[in-house]
Design an enzyme around this catalytic site. Structure first.
Site, PDB file in Angstrom:
ATOM      1  N   GLY A  57      41.581 -41.350 -22.637  1.00 60.48           N
ATOM      2  CA  GLY A  57      42.124 -39.860 -22.112  1.00 60.48           C
ATOM      3  C   GLY A  57      40.725 -39.717 -20.348  1.00 60.48           C
ATOM      4  O   GLY A  57      41.175 -39.202 -19.947  1.00 60.48           O
ATOM      5  N   PHE A  58      39.500 -40.196 -20.241  1.00 64.85           N
ATOM      6  CA  PHE A  58      38.049 -40.602 -19.832  1.00 64.85           C
ATOM      7  C   PHE A  58      37.942 -40.999 -19.243  1.00 64.85           C
ATOM      8  O   PHE A  58      37.301 -41.031 -18.466  1.00 64.85           O
ATOM      9  CB  PHE A  58      37.240 -39.413 -20.168  1.00 64.85           C
ATOM     10  CG  PHE A  58      37.377 -37.335 -20.764  1.00 64.85           C
ATOM     11  CD1 PHE A  58      36.984 -36.832 -19.943  1.00 64.85           C
ATOM     12  CD2 PHE A  58      37.451 -37.588 -22.465  1.00 64.85           C
ATOM     13  CE1 PHE A  58      37.929 -35.518 -20.238  1.00 64.85           C
ATOM     14  CE2 PHE A  58      37.967 -36.640 -22.645  1.00 64.85           C
ATOM     15  CZ  PHE A  58      38.144 -35.144 -21.636  1.00 64.85           C
ATOM     16  N   VAL A  61      37.378 -48.751 -21.416  1.00 64.28           N
ATOM     17  CA  VAL A  61      36.238 -48.895 -21.680  1.00 64.28           C
ATOM     18  C   VAL A  61      36.375 -50.754 -22.242  1.00 64.28           C
ATOM     19  O   VAL A  61      37.080 -51.349 -21.587  1.00 64.28           O
ATOM     20  CB  VAL A  61      37.026 -48.827 -23.236  1.00 64.28           C
ATOM     21  CG1 VAL A  61      34.842 -49.690 -24.177  1.00 64.28           C
ATOM     22  CG2 VAL A  61      36.254 -47.164 -23.504  1.00 64.28           C
ATOM     23  N   ASP A 174      37.712 -32.677 -32.133  1.00 67.78           N
ATOM     24  CA  ASP A 174      39.131 -34.212 -32.063  1.00 67.78           C
ATOM     25  C   ASP A 174      38.764 -35.536 -33.330  1.00 67.78           C
ATOM     26  O   ASP A 174      38.822 -36.112 -32.546  1.00 67.78           O
ATOM     27  CB  ASP A 174      38.379 -34.639 -30.238  1.00 67.78           C
ATOM     28  CG  ASP A 174      40.203 -35.530 -30.203  1.00 67.78           C
ATOM     29  OD1 ASP A 174      40.761 -35.180 -30.644  1.00 67.78           O
ATOM     30  OD2 ASP A 174      39.938 -36.372 -29.268  1.00 67.78           O
TER      31      ASP A 174
END
Length: 344
Positions: A57-58, A61, A174
């Site tokens: 989501g951010f 990787v 989360d």
């Protein structure tokens, strides 16, 4: 043209505000571990971002390697709302702690709008991959009851450390299979602290402006304060949902979604356990394995009690998982029936 210019101006101002916020944090953070890298150093560590491991989501990787040959995962944070908070949360929480069941942050980078987080590399990816795929031999071995109990216990110990073992209490917000990574020996490590909240250890209730987390794992009090205050017990609820998915091999469905064909997972499992029925996963198990599955299930059902006060602490969860089944009582029905699910 005017609209575009205005947008770019606002975006620039927004980025400047984030940069200022991050730099203020890093100045206060000082020279503590983990290591701060320049962007050229990160690019070299990530081998020019050629080996992409995944997308979150951010940000993206990538697989990389430190100068000493240690493999790492490099998360490049992409420009998006909340990016500054995500970065600060990660560095401020796992950057300063070390536990066998929490992924280790080895370094970070903050140069202008470029931000990166460098973690220890987890070769076996996330728990989610194994829970919902029963085709490979690895999945079947990993989800054998004895291994499942070990994984649940490892996650519980990591969460207990966050809630009780640090100078300040860290609430993750989360906890879900996707955020549990597995090392070379399939030991679980809690990851992704972008939504985390730090509070005093003696602070029982915290204030949030909005619900945070992932649908299906969010505790009811995050939607409506009618259920109680938001606290570390909200993480306990998420852990319970994760364990129910482990023992059933099914994704939990959200009872607030109307018109779902599937039965709400906790309701289905509770019905099975109270009537002493077996479900598919336990049909060909030895008695000892069935006992472990039942133990895991009962602990999970305690964790998802809708009233936070009725949920155990993670310390108690660890004790329940390491104790004997005879001492475990089946909890009361831990949820509101899907027909009577509250609105936010």
């Amino acid at each position: 043209m005017v609209v575009t210019t205005l947008y770019l101006s606002l975006k620039s101002r927004y980025n400047e505000e984030i940069n200022r916020k991050v730099e203020m944090f890093l100045k206060a953070y000082g020279t503590s571990k983990p290591t701060r890298y320049t962007f050229p150093q990160v690019r070299k560590i990530a081998r020019r971002f050629k080996d992409k491991l995944g997308q979150g989501g951010f940000g993206s990787v990538y697989k990389g390697e430190l100068g000493n040959g240690v493999p790492v995962a490099v998360k490049m944070l992409e420009s998006s709302t909340g990016e500054g908070e995500e970065f600060i949360n990660e560095v401020a929480t796992i950057g300063l702690i070390h536990h066998a069941n929490i992924v280790r942050l080895l370094g970070f980078c903050s140069e202008g709008t470029r931000r990166a987080l460098i973690y220890e590399y987890m070769p076996n990816e996330s728990l989610e991959k194994y829970i919902f795929s029963h085709v490979s031999n690895t999945s079947q071995q990993l989800l054998a009851p004895i291994r499942m109990l070990d994984i649940a216990l490892g996650i519980a110990r990591g969460m207990e450390y966050l809630h009780q073992g640090c100078n300040q209490r860290i609430l993750h917000f989360d906890i879900k299979p996707h955020n549990i990574l597995l090392d070379y020996n399939f030991n679980p490590k809690i990851s992704d602290f972008g939504l985390a909240k730090v509070c005093a250890r003696d602070q029982s209730i915290i204030t949030l402006t909005a619900a945070r987390g992932t649908m299906g794992y969010i505790a009811p009090e995050l939607y409506s304060r009618n259920f109680g205050g938001v606290s570390y017990k909200s993480d306990v609820y998420s852990f319970g949902m994760l364990v129910l998915e482990m023992v059933s091999g099914r994704r939990n469905s959200d009872p607030s979604v109307e018109g779902q064909n599937e039965v709400y997972l906790p309701e289905w499992i509770y019905e099975k356990i109270t009537t002493e029925q077996e479900w598919e996963l336990t049909l060909e198990m030895a008695a000892q394995d069935k006992e472990k599955m039942r133990q895991l299930t009962i602990v999970a059902l305690w964790c998802i009690q809708w009233n936070p006060k009725n949920r155990p602490s993670m310390t108690k969860v660890v004790n329940m998982l390491t104790g004997r089944l005879q001492n475990l009582q089946i909890p009361p029905k831990p949820f509101v029936s899907s027909e009577n699910h509250p609105t936010t």
